[in-house]
Design a protein around this motif. Structure first.
Motif, PDB file in Angstrom:
ATOM      1  N   GLN B 105       0.844  -1.191   0.000  1.00  0.00           N
ATOM      2  CA  GLN B 105       0.000   0.000   0.000  1.00  0.00           C
ATOM      3  C   GLN B 105       0.888   1.253   0.000  1.00  0.00           C
ATOM      4  N   ASN B 106       1.965   1.197   0.779  1.00  0.00           N
ATOM      5  CA  ASN B 106       2.868   2.342   0.867  1.00  0.00           C
ATOM      6  C   ASN B 106       3.601   2.608  -0.443  1.00  0.00           C
ATOM      7  N   ILE B 107       3.984   1.541  -1.137  1.00  0.00           N
ATOM      8  CA  ILE B 107       4.719   1.770  -2.384  1.00  0.00           C
ATOM      9  C   ILE B 107       3.787   1.889  -3.598  1.00  0.00           C
ATOM     10  N   GLY B 108       2.486   1.743  -3.342  1.00  0.00           N
ATOM     11  CA  GLY B 108       1.506   1.970  -4.410  1.00  0.00           C
ATOM     12  C   GLY B 108       1.361   0.809  -5.376  1.00  0.00           C
ATOM     13  N   ALA B 109       1.756  -0.385  -4.957  1.00  0.00           N
ATOM     14  CA  ALA B 109       1.686  -1.528  -5.875  1.00  0.00           C
ATOM     15  C   ALA B 109       0.591  -2.512  -5.488  1.00  0.00           C
ATOM     16  N   ASP B 111      -2.679  -2.667  -5.962  1.00  0.00           N
ATOM     17  CA  ASP B 111      -3.671  -3.102  -6.953  1.00  0.00           C
ATOM     18  C   ASP B 111      -3.106  -4.163  -7.895  1.00  0.00           C
ATOM     19  N   ASN B 112      -1.874  -3.971  -8.359  1.00  0.00           N
ATOM     20  CA  ASN B 112      -1.258  -4.947  -9.268  1.00  0.00           C
ATOM     21  C   ASN B 112      -1.070  -6.296  -8.597  1.00  0.00           C
ATOM     22  N   GLN B 235      -5.647  -0.030   9.218  1.00  0.00           N
ATOM     23  CA  GLN B 235      -6.877   0.755   9.425  1.00  0.00           C
ATOM     24  C   GLN B 235      -7.752   0.755   8.169  1.00  0.00           C
ATOM     25  N   ASN B 236      -7.993  -0.452   7.666  1.00  0.00           N
ATOM     26  CA  ASN B 236      -8.678  -0.565   6.375  1.00  0.00           C
ATOM     27  C   ASN B 236      -9.990  -1.340   6.447  1.00  0.00           C
ATOM     28  N   ASP B 298      -2.987   9.609  -3.005  1.00  0.00           N
ATOM     29  CA  ASP B 298      -3.557   9.026  -1.780  1.00  0.00           C
ATOM     30  C   ASP B 298      -3.121   9.900  -0.622  1.00  0.00           C
ATOM     31  N   TYR B 299      -4.072  10.354   0.147  1.00  0.00           N
ATOM     32  CA  TYR B 299      -3.720  11.142   1.329  1.00  0.00           C
ATOM     33  C   TYR B 299      -3.296  10.198   2.452  1.00  0.00           C
ATOM     34  N   VAL B 300      -2.343  10.644   3.251  1.00  0.00           N
ATOM     35  CA  VAL B 300      -1.875   9.811   4.366  1.00  0.00           C
ATOM     36  C   VAL B 300      -2.806  10.028   5.554  1.00  0.00           C
TER      37      VAL B 300
END
Lengths: 228, 300
Positions: B105-109, B111-112, B235-236, B298-300
């Motif tokens: 989630q942090n590195i934005g990967a 979804d892939n 927190q999802n 994406d907002y933190v």
């Protein structure tokens, strides 16, 4: 017609303060479980021979900017960490000034991170990313007769809570000659707010609450549906 | 009519969400699965952020399996020794999975990776189901199969006697299986019953009577642990989304229980396999198509 409506609004709504030369139909938006975004009606008056630029800028937050690029068969995200991204940004002007023209007014660009006088690829990417989420607009204020203007726009459902500052700049010969500011307050209310606060501040209680609820709900559902 | 999901921070059409829940519950009811491996990808396809889809599905899995555990506890169908061994492995697996999800989630990967894993799981399950159906009905019609054969797993050290299942096998096998299922639950939100049950039958050699109860026991506890970890670390978990899924999927499961006897089981399996292939195809398309938007914030 619009002039009549606006005049009626001005006279009949003493609660709407008209300091400066613009106002909004609401200054508070509540995010609750029925929140699907909210239309905001911006209206006001402009002097002849002057242009107006109205900027809505939400609270700045930390965030991550992702840019998709194709590597092999896959689309991979490249990440940039950002310290301050406005939660909402909108620029309305009359007559429509292109964003490039607004960039040429240093007293405006100095005050707003997202619009800088020099071209920045990063800022362009941020604006595009916000635009996709419905959190960035550039549009024209609609003139009504000669001196009144209106604009209806939508605050989307993914807006973050916090203040949106509304800046009005009166422009003559590319110089700001008048400035006023208001605030549009976005706040989470009701159950929505409680859940989010609980998740952030009391995650253990949230988890226990969720576990109890899911057991009770599934037992009730099973009982209900099995009996019929 | 739309409804606002406070943690996902999106509004979603309530009829879409309820239909999805009923559909998932119906499929779960027909095939005796938790439904997590269908609900997570479907939620992503309708626009729920992947991390929230994973977190909220975990709650649905917990809810749908917890009542089943109570039934099997009353019928004494649970092998607690086996279950606890798998749960020990599962705790480490879940923690690894949740941290992996957080990192992606942090590195934005996210979804892939998630879509790729769902595609593999869905296609793998579809092929397995279709192959098994074909094997029974076409290739080896009227022949009997041995469910379990001795393999290298039975040669592993640290053997332990599991009395309920009448097995004397290495604790490493259930520990590793538990770790794998926990990893899957923490990372993808699914319960993993459709992998766990074949593993318990074919690899460990457990009897079918205690397999269902023990797998439900394992999935319930692991999804509960995963739920706490998801809330604490990522927190999802969206309360509203989770509750809607629980209610609607219960309705779907109830409908399934009414119609299941009227349907041909073998045709159902084929239909299920085809359905999984369709969902996987949508995910594959989403994975490889040129995205509409190149930039995302994406907002933190």
């Amino acid at each position: 017609m619009f002039k009549i409506i606006l005049t009626i609004i001005f006279i009949s709504c003493p609660s709407i303060s008209l300091s400066g030369k613009f106002s909004l139909d609401k200054f508070n938006i509540e995010i609750n479980s029925n929140f699907l975004g909210e239309e905001v009606f911006l209206f006001g008056q402009k002097d002849e021979g002057r242009d107006l630029i109205i900027i809505f800028e939400g609270t700045e937050k930390q965030g991550k900017l992702f840019k998709k690029s194709k590597k092999g068969l896959f689309w991979i995200n490249d990440r940039k960490d950002l310290d301050k991204i406005p939660s909402f940004f909108a620029i309305f002007s009359t007559p429509k000034k292109s964003i490039n023209e607004i960039f040429l007014i240093p007293s405006i660009t100095r005050s707003h991170f997202l619009i800088q006088s020099s071209y920045s690829e990063k800022l362009y990417q941020i604006r595009e990313a916000l635009r996709v989420k419905g959190l960035y607009f550039e549009d024209e204020l609609q003139s009504v007769e000669e001196s009144l203007f209106i604009k209806k726009f939508k605050i989307p459902d993914n807006i973050s809570a916090g203040n949106i500052k509304v800046y009005l700049y009166e422009i003559k010969d590319n110089e700001v000659i008048n400035f006023s500011q208001k605030k549009l307050n976005i706040q989470k209310k009701g159950l929505t707010s409680k859940f989010e606060t609980m998740l952030e501040e009391q995650s253990l209680v949230y988890a226990i609450f969720l576990v109890v609820f899911s057991i009770v709900f599934s037992l009730i559902s099973n009982w209900l549906f099995k009996r019929r | 009519m739309n409804f606002y999901l406070p943690i996902a921070e999106i509004s979603i059409n309530i009829y879409v969400l309820l239909s999805l829940g009923v559909g998932i519950g119906f499929i779960s009811g027909l095939f005796g699965i938790g439904g997590g491996f269908i609900s997570s990808p479907l939620l992503i396809l309708v626009g729920v952020p992947p991390a929230v889809a994973v977190g909220s599905t975990t709650v649905q899995v917990f809810a749908s399996t917890s009542t089943g555990v109570i039934n099997h506890y009353q019928k004494k169908n649970i092998d607690y020794q086996m279950g606890i061994t798998m749960i020990i492995g599962g705790v480490f697996g879940t923690l690894t999975g949740v941290l992996f999800l957080n990192n992606l989630q942090n590195i934005g990967a996210i979804d892939n990776y998630l879509s790729s894993i769902y595609v593999v799981l869905l296609l793998g399950t579809a092929i397995f189901i279709l192959y098994e159906t074909a094997k029974v009905n076409i290739f080896y019609k009227n022949k009997k199969f041995k469910l379990h054969q001795h393999s290298w797993i039975h040669g592993l050290p640290f053997k332990f006697k599991y009395r309920k299942s009448k097995l004397y096998i290495s604790i490493l096998a259930p520990l590793f299986i538990g770790f794998g299922i926990g990893l899957l639950t923490g990372f993808t939100g699914i319960g993993g019953g459709f992998i766990l049950i074949p593993c318990m039958i074919y690899l460990l050699g457990m009897t079918t009577i205690s397999v269902i109860g023990t797998s439900l026991f394992n999935i319930t506890i692991i999804s509960l642990i995963s739920l706490f970890l998801q809330i604490a670390i990522n927190q999802n978990v969206d309360f509203v989304l989770a509750i809607m899924l629980i209610i609607s999927s219960s309705l779907g499961a109830a409908i399934a229980s009414r119609v299941i006897e009227k349907l041909d089981q073998e045709n159902l399996k084929v239909l299920f396999g085809v359905l999984l292939i369709i969902i996987a195809s949508f995910l594959l398309y989403e994975l490889f198509r040129t995205p509409n938007n190149l930039y995302r914030i994406d907002y933190v």
